[in-house]
Design a protein around this motif. Structure first.
Motif, mmCIF file in Angstrom:
data_model
loop_
_atom_site.group_PDB
_atom_site.id
_atom_site.type_symbol
_atom_site.label_atom_id
_atom_site.label_comp_id
_atom_site.label_asym_id
_atom_site.label_seq_id
_atom_site.Cartn_x
_atom_site.Cartn_y
_atom_site.Cartn_z
ATOM 1 N N ASP A 210 0.836 -1.200 0.000
ATOM 2 C CA ASP A 210 0.000 0.000 0.000
ATOM 3 C C ASP A 210 0.871 1.252 0.000
ATOM 4 N N ALA A 211 0.235 2.365 -0.279
ATOM 5 C CA ALA A 211 0.952 3.637 -0.418
ATOM 6 C C ALA A 211 1.685 4.029 0.865
ATOM 7 N N GLN A 212 2.802 4.732 0.688
ATOM 8 C CA GLN A 212 3.595 5.237 1.808
ATOM 9 C C GLN A 212 3.969 6.684 1.535
ATOM 10 N N LEU A 213 3.846 7.539 2.543
ATOM 11 C CA LEU A 213 4.271 8.930 2.438
ATOM 12 C C LEU A 213 5.652 9.088 3.045
ATOM 13 N N ILE A 214 6.529 9.811 2.351
ATOM 14 C CA ILE A 214 7.838 10.151 2.904
ATOM 15 C C ILE A 214 8.080 11.632 2.664
ATOM 16 N N GLU A 215 8.831 12.239 3.563
ATOM 17 C CA GLU A 215 9.145 13.661 3.450
ATOM 18 C C GLU A 215 10.643 13.831 3.223
ATOM 19 N N ILE A 216 11.002 14.511 2.139
ATOM 20 C CA ILE A 216 12.401 14.764 1.803
ATOM 21 C C ILE A 216 12.734 16.207 2.142
ATOM 22 N N GLY A 217 13.790 16.399 2.948
ATOM 23 C CA GLY A 217 14.229 17.740 3.296
ATOM 24 C C GLY A 217 15.407 18.177 2.443
ATOM 25 N N PHE A 218 15.377 19.431 1.990
ATOM 26 C CA PHE A 218 16.448 19.989 1.154
ATOM 27 C C PHE A 218 17.037 21.230 1.805
ATOM 28 N N GLU A 219 18.345 21.412 1.611
ATOM 29 C CA GLU A 219 19.020 22.654 1.959
ATOM 30 C C GLU A 219 19.918 23.048 0.797
ATOM 31 N N ASP A 220 19.719 24.245 0.281
ATOM 32 C CA ASP A 220 20.511 24.752 -0.847
ATOM 33 C C ASP A 220 20.507 23.778 -2.017
ATOM 34 N N GLY A 221 19.352 23.170 -2.276
ATOM 35 C CA GLY A 221 19.207 22.284 -3.424
ATOM 36 C C GLY A 221 19.676 20.871 -3.208
ATOM 37 N N VAL A 222 20.180 20.560 -2.005
ATOM 38 C CA VAL A 222 20.751 19.248 -1.702
ATOM 39 C C VAL A 222 19.843 18.516 -0.712
ATOM 40 N N PRO A 223 19.531 17.239 -0.956
ATOM 41 C CA PRO A 223 18.721 16.479 0.001
ATOM 42 C C PRO A 223 19.512 16.198 1.268
ATOM 43 N N VAL A 224 18.879 16.441 2.420
ATOM 44 C CA VAL A 224 19.596 16.281 3.691
ATOM 45 C C VAL A 224 18.859 15.410 4.694
ATOM 46 N N SER A 225 17.578 15.106 4.446
ATOM 47 C CA SER A 225 16.846 14.338 5.449
ATOM 48 C C SER A 225 15.708 13.543 4.835
ATOM 49 N N ILE A 226 15.328 12.482 5.538
ATOM 50 C CA ILE A 226 14.133 11.696 5.210
ATOM 51 C C ILE A 226 13.274 11.658 6.464
ATOM 52 N N ASP A 227 12.038 12.125 6.332
ATOM 53 C CA ASP A 227 11.108 12.162 7.473
ATOM 54 C C ASP A 227 11.727 12.844 8.686
ATOM 55 N N GLY A 228 12.464 13.925 8.428
ATOM 56 C CA GLY A 228 13.049 14.719 9.505
ATOM 57 C C GLY A 228 14.366 14.208 10.047
ATOM 58 N N GLU A 229 14.805 13.039 9.633
ATOM 59 C CA GLU A 229 16.073 12.484 10.112
ATOM 60 C C GLU A 229 17.212 12.929 9.191
ATOM 61 N N LEU A 230 18.124 13.700 9.755
ATOM 62 C CA LEU A 230 19.269 14.179 8.976
ATOM 63 C C LEU A 230 20.205 13.023 8.650
ATOM 64 N N MET A 231 20.716 13.007 7.410
ATOM 65 C CA MET A 231 21.602 11.934 6.964
ATOM 66 C C MET A 231 22.674 12.487 6.042
ATOM 67 N N ASN A 232 23.810 11.793 5.970
ATOM 68 C CA ASN A 232 24.779 12.137 4.939
ATOM 69 C C ASN A 232 24.266 11.616 3.598
ATOM 70 N N GLY A 233 24.865 12.082 2.533
ATOM 71 C CA GLY A 233 24.362 11.775 1.198
ATOM 72 C C GLY A 233 24.329 10.297 0.862
ATOM 73 N N VAL A 234 25.385 9.577 1.216
ATOM 74 C CA VAL A 234 25.451 8.159 0.882
ATOM 75 C C VAL A 234 24.332 7.396 1.580
ATOM 76 N N ASP A 235 24.180 7.623 2.876
ATOM 77 C CA ASP A 235 23.146 6.913 3.631
ATOM 78 C C ASP A 235 21.743 7.267 3.142
ATOM 79 N N LEU A 236 21.537 8.537 2.826
ATOM 80 C CA LEU A 236 20.226 8.982 2.374
ATOM 81 C C LEU A 236 19.830 8.305 1.072
#
Length: 394
Positions: A210-236
């Motif tokens: 079934d459907a799942q919602l996720i929230e992607i956070g960006f800073e200066d055009g770069v993705p930095v988080s999933i569902d509010g959890e900050l991550m480095n690029g590789v892990d994200l």
């Protein structure tokens, strides 16, 4: 003079047979292999390393995943990197791999650079755009000997080189953090329906949950988080590949125009890339002006073509990056994506730099006097009306 070659090595059929070929056909005295880890499965990196140590004179394995993300994938996201619908996983990695091979060649005092690319594909050009910045000899055995896949398989068997490719399943696989490409064999027929077995990162969309919602956070055009959890690029990116892949998101089956002009049938998997590019492009629409978006679409297209061609040392590439970077300072915020049965839908977006104003646009708002628009309306399309009434005779 001693002929010392450094070979860009993946562990696959082509690059594995290059080692004895470089010695037998090109009289190389020493062959050094370099495997560059840009996010391949750990077991593949280990297998390539083990194989290379058995059949080459010296081997290097370089882990450049962080550099790949920070210096190549993040700029790609900022540029909405896309070539004819392809998110450019293989193409964006090749210049980095080539540069690392050159670094090892210079360290080892080599005078030959080699790769296992064919004369029909794009990678020969991407590697050599970097290789030919040096004074070293460039050797491309697959291209120069005009080899076929069947000949290569037989040659490998004759030289006791273990390969996973067979004439029954001759898939050519290339993986990194950003995408997985599958080509060759029956897939070369554009009328052939790919078997489900070629896919490893994505489930069959029909069998997705079934459907799942996720929230992607960006800073200066770069993705930095999933569902509010900050991550480095590789892990994200690794996390998103797993999440989106479990929903069947990120499959592409396309007819692609190669650099040489040949049309090729290509199959790709790219779950994280699909989500991040979709989210980034939507966030730009919220924060950039109409004029910026219009001009940037052209810049993004030019950027993507140069990246696809491997021409990252073209001065124009730097110029385009300068413009793109300047637009990204406001591309900060969040985008909510719904993953469902192979699709990624934008559901919501927020940004402190949003140009959207609910107060101004709402039908219930009186912040703007609607009567002020009448003067604008009188002149909107003025020349066309003048032409229709007085010149065309209509």
């Amino acid at each position: 003079m001693v002929k010392k070659a450094v070979l860009a090595y993946s562990g696959g059929l082509d690059t594995s047979i290059c080692i004895p070929i470089l010695k037998e056909k090109y009289q190389c005295d020493e062959v050094i292999t370099v495997a560059v880890d840009v996010g391949q499965p750990a077991e593949d990196v280990k297998q390539a390393e083990d194989k290379a140590k058995k059949i080459s004179d010296k081997h290097y394995t370089l882990d450049v995943r962080e550099e790949f993300v920070n210096e190549y994938l993040f700029p790609l996201i900022k540029a909405n990197g896309d070539y004819e619908g392809y998110v450019m996983g293989t193409s964006i990695a090749r210049p980095l791999i080539a540069r690392k091979v050159v670094e090892i060649a210079e360290k080892e005092g080599a005078n030959v650079l080699a790769h296992g690319c064919t004369g029909k594909g794009n990678d020969q050009l991407r590697f050599e755009a970097i290789f030919r910045l040096t004074d070293m000899e460039v050797i491309a055995p697959m291209r120069e000997m005009n080899l076929t896949r069947e000949w290569e398989i037989n040659y490998a068997k004759e030289h006791n080189i273990p390969v996973t490719v067979t004439t029954e399943k001759p898939w050519s696989i290339d993986e990194n953090l950003w995408s997985r490409s599958i080509e060759g064999g029956k897939l070369e027929d554009p009328g052939y329906i790919p078997p489900e077995e070629i896919y490893k990162w994505t489930v069959d969309p029909a069998l997705a949950p079934d459907a799942q919602l996720i929230e992607i956070g960006f800073e200066d055009g770069v993705p930095v988080s999933i569902d509010g959890e900050l991550m480095n690029g590789v892990d994200l990116i690794e996390r998103l590949n797993h999440i989106a892949g479990s929903h069947g998101v990120g499959r592409t089956d396309m007819i692609e125009d190669r650099i040489l002009g040949l049309k090729a049938r290509e199959n790709y998997e790219h779950p994280a890339a699909t989500v991040l590019l979709t989210a980034h492009k939507d966030l730009e629409k919220l924060v950039l002006t109409r004029s910026e978006l219009k001009f940037k679409a052209h810049v993004d297209s030019e950027w993507s073509e140069l990246a696809y061609y491997g021409l990252v040392d073209e001065p124009l590439f730097d110029d385009l990056n300068a413009f793109i970077d300047n637009t990204q300072h406001r591309v900060t915020g969040t985008v909510t994506i719904e993953l469902y049965k192979g699709n990624a839908y934008v559901m919501a977006r927020t940004s402190p730099f949003a140009l959207y104003s609910e107060e101004l646009v709402s039908f219930d708002s009186q912040s703007i006097n609607q009567q002020d628009a009448e003067g604008y309306a009188k002149y909107h399309g003025f020349q066309a009306r003048h032409y229709r009434r007085f010149i065309s005779g209509e």
